[in-house]
Write an enzyme that holds these catalytic residues in place. Structure first.
Site, mmCIF file in Angstrom:
data_model
loop_
_atom_site.group_PDB
_atom_site.id
_atom_site.type_symbol
_atom_site.label_atom_id
_atom_site.label_comp_id
_atom_site.label_asym_id
_atom_site.label_seq_id
_atom_site.Cartn_x
_atom_site.Cartn_y
_atom_site.Cartn_z
ATOM 1 N N LYS A 40 0.898 -1.126 0.179
ATOM 2 C CA LYS A 40 -0.053 0.130 -0.126
ATOM 3 C C LYS A 40 0.437 1.230 0.113
ATOM 4 O O LYS A 40 0.620 2.178 -0.050
ATOM 5 C CB LYS A 40 -0.942 0.284 1.143
ATOM 6 C CG LYS A 40 -2.134 -0.742 1.090
ATOM 7 C CD LYS A 40 -3.424 -0.783 2.152
ATOM 8 C CE LYS A 40 -4.608 -1.690 1.860
ATOM 9 N NZ LYS A 40 -5.379 -1.550 2.884
ATOM 10 N N LYS B 184 -4.601 -11.119 -5.944
ATOM 11 C CA LYS B 184 -6.053 -11.796 -5.069
ATOM 12 C C LYS B 184 -7.588 -10.368 -5.975
ATOM 13 O O LYS B 184 -6.945 -9.767 -6.295
ATOM 14 C CB LYS B 184 -5.877 -11.179 -4.429
ATOM 15 C CG LYS B 184 -5.850 -10.229 -3.356
ATOM 16 C CD LYS B 184 -6.413 -9.980 -1.868
ATOM 17 C CE LYS B 184 -6.284 -8.545 -1.198
ATOM 18 N NZ LYS B 184 -6.399 -8.592 -0.259
ATOM 19 N N LYS C 177 -11.683 -5.725 -4.186
ATOM 20 C CA LYS C 177 -12.433 -4.163 -4.625
ATOM 21 C C LYS C 177 -11.665 -2.806 -5.117
ATOM 22 O O LYS C 177 -12.597 -2.099 -5.815
ATOM 23 C CB LYS C 177 -13.489 -3.741 -3.333
ATOM 24 C CG LYS C 177 -12.785 -3.896 -1.747
ATOM 25 C CD LYS C 177 -13.408 -4.080 -1.110
ATOM 26 C CE LYS C 177 -12.522 -4.340 0.748
ATOM 27 N NZ LYS C 177 -13.265 -4.659 1.067
HETATM 28 P P1 TYM Z 1 -10.512 -6.911 4.303
HETATM 29 O O1 TYM Z 1 -11.560 -6.076 4.634
HETATM 30 O O2 TYM Z 1 -9.573 -6.623 2.997
HETATM 31 O O3 TYM Z 1 -10.581 -8.723 3.874
HETATM 32 C C1 TYM Z 1 -12.059 -9.291 5.291
HETATM 33 C C2 TYM Z 1 -11.501 -11.104 4.633
HETATM 34 O O4 TYM Z 1 -11.890 -10.768 3.099
HETATM 35 C C3 TYM Z 1 -10.727 -11.961 2.969
HETATM 36 N N1 TYM Z 1 -10.531 -11.549 1.997
HETATM 37 C C4 TYM Z 1 -9.944 -12.590 0.906
HETATM 38 N N2 TYM Z 1 -10.199 -13.829 0.942
HETATM 39 C C5 TYM Z 1 -10.146 -14.845 0.147
HETATM 40 N N3 TYM Z 1 -9.663 -14.034 -1.342
HETATM 41 C C6 TYM Z 1 -9.769 -13.165 -1.433
HETATM 42 N N4 TYM Z 1 -9.483 -12.078 -3.114
HETATM 43 C C7 TYM Z 1 -9.867 -11.932 -0.093
HETATM 44 N N5 TYM Z 1 -10.196 -10.263 -0.440
HETATM 45 C C8 TYM Z 1 -10.677 -10.454 1.149
HETATM 46 C C9 TYM Z 1 -9.690 -11.059 3.816
HETATM 47 O O5 TYM Z 1 -9.016 -12.230 3.772
HETATM 48 C C10 TYM Z 1 -9.967 -10.896 5.407
HETATM 49 O O6 TYM Z 1 -10.260 -11.517 6.441
HETATM 50 N N6 TYM Z 1 -7.324 -6.457 8.397
HETATM 51 C C11 TYM Z 1 -7.904 -7.135 7.879
HETATM 52 C C12 TYM Z 1 -10.003 -6.461 8.136
HETATM 53 C C13 TYM Z 1 -9.023 -5.861 9.981
HETATM 54 C C14 TYM Z 1 -9.627 -7.633 10.594
HETATM 55 C C15 TYM Z 1 -9.164 -7.651 12.434
HETATM 56 C C16 TYM Z 1 -9.570 -9.270 10.183
HETATM 57 C C17 TYM Z 1 -8.890 -5.458 11.314
HETATM 58 N N7 TYM Z 1 -9.179 -5.981 12.422
HETATM 59 C C18 TYM Z 1 -9.116 -8.396 13.187
HETATM 60 C C19 TYM Z 1 -9.175 -10.169 11.440
HETATM 61 C C20 TYM Z 1 -9.272 -10.007 13.235
HETATM 62 C C21 TYM Z 1 -8.627 -6.285 6.561
HETATM 63 O O7 TYM Z 1 -8.113 -5.802 5.980
HETATM 64 O O8 TYM Z 1 -9.952 -7.160 5.843
#
Ligand code: TYM
Length: 329
Positions: free
Chosen positions: A111, A192, A195
């Protein structure tokens, strides 16, 4: 019962990747474990957000949790910023972490790459995520593959805290699907599904209308050849689609391969689109009902109240161990 915590950022449309990588497991785990699922708005602002869009997206993601099948009477569903203890423990965890380990985070590297100015919030993002998890002493964290490194750091920080201040935090385990932990882009299986990809044809948004879904899948890149075979190293594009199919049709990879044995990509992609539509169409109907009823505000209030009780208790324990003078009557 194990404690389960996870979060999703309200920074744009949710995709089928979020659903398969994370949300499907949220829905599954709620039946047997004590669950905390939140919309992580404090994380979303580590990159610039339009205030009105952030507010709308926060409500939209919360409604999608419910539409995806999370029952607010079984799991606590809430907005991260509604439970203030997250931000406070986040600061405390920042003081436990080292610059070097934060610099090694691949998400930070991705990022911040090529940017003249990088927000400090983006750098300490993982310490807030650690706080999210540790504040409930979560045992399991259902996430996709891309969050594994953040989970490792969380475990390291928990160990370090426990060593310095006495055994307190549970060391959390990631809970990652075997297939679908990394759903790839429809136009390029080396990236991957995300969005934030400017090519909207590269991802399926959970709220894409059925015809858009059909079109995106029919245009999805496929490897040369015609065999519907799961072989991520040599046929990454088709393997990605097979993984999506298996999740949406509730079949094993082998069953999908067998069904399309000798048939080529055409019929496979056509059926895949129908399976995805069959999962997303009812989700979209429920989503629209929830949004128009306004009931999400009540759900979020109740979720934050319940989560705050647990989180505040942890915060007091942690502060006591770290040597803070706590207010007295
Ligand atoms: P975020 O918002 O980017 O994504 C949310 C969840 O979706 C999963 N994910 C995917 N899994 C499979 N294939 C994909 N293409 C794909 N894109 C997204 C992510 O792995 C995630 O599980 N840092 C985290 C948010 C967060 C969090 C937490 C998660 C903040 N605090 C505490 C777990 C525990 C994030 O940016 O997810």
């Amino acid at each position: 019962m194990k404690k389960v915590l996870s979060g999703i950022q309200p920074s744009g449309q949710l995709t089928l990747g979020n659903y398969i990588g994370a949300m499907q497991n949220f829905v599954k785990l709620q039946h047997t474990e004590e669950c905390f699922f939140m919309v992580v708005d404090l994380h979303a602002i580590t990159v610039a957000q339009d205030p009105a869009a952030l507010r709308e997206q926060t409500e939209a993601v919360a409604a999608l949790f419910i539409a995806a099948g999370i029952d607010p009477n079984k799991a606590n569903v809430y907005v991260q910023s509604h439970v203030r203890a997250h931000a406070e423990l986040g600061w405390l965890m920042t003081t436990i972490a080292n610059m070097g380990e934060l610099e090694r985070m691949t998400q930070f590297k991705d990022k911040s790459a090529g940017k003249d100015s990088v927000g400090a919030g983006l750098f300490v993002y993982p310490t807030l995520m650690a706080a999210d998890i540790l504040i409930y002493n979560a045992d399991l964290v259902p996430v996709g593959d891309d969050q594994k490194q953040h989970l490792e750091l969380t475990r390291d920080l928990a160990h370090r805290f426990n060593t310095r201040f006495g055994q307190y935090f549970t060391i959390p385990e990631p809970y990652i699907p075997k297939v679908g932990a990394r759903v790839m882009s429809l136009d390029d299986a080396s990236k991957k599904m995300s969005k934030s990809n400017p090519n909207v044809g590269s991802f399926i948004a959970l709220l894409d209308p059925p015809d858009v879904i059909r079109k995106k899948i029919s245009r999805a890149t496929t490897d040369s050849g015609r065999e519907v075979k799961y072989d991520p190293a040599n046929k990454p594009e088709v393997s990605n689609l097979i993984g999506i199919y298996a999740h949406c049709a509730n079949m094993t990879i082998a069953e999908v391969e067998e069904r399309y044995d000798g048939q080529g990509y055409g019929p496979f992609k056509k059926d895949l689109a129908e399976h995805v539509v069959a999962v997303l169409e009812p989700l979209q109907e429920r989503y629209n009902e929830i949004r128009s009823s306004g009931e999400i505000h009540h759900i979020l209030k109740q979720g934050a109240e319940r989560a705050s009780i647990v989180a505040e208790r942890t915060l007091i324990e942690v502060k006591e161990r770290m040597g803070f003078l706590l207010p007295r009557e």
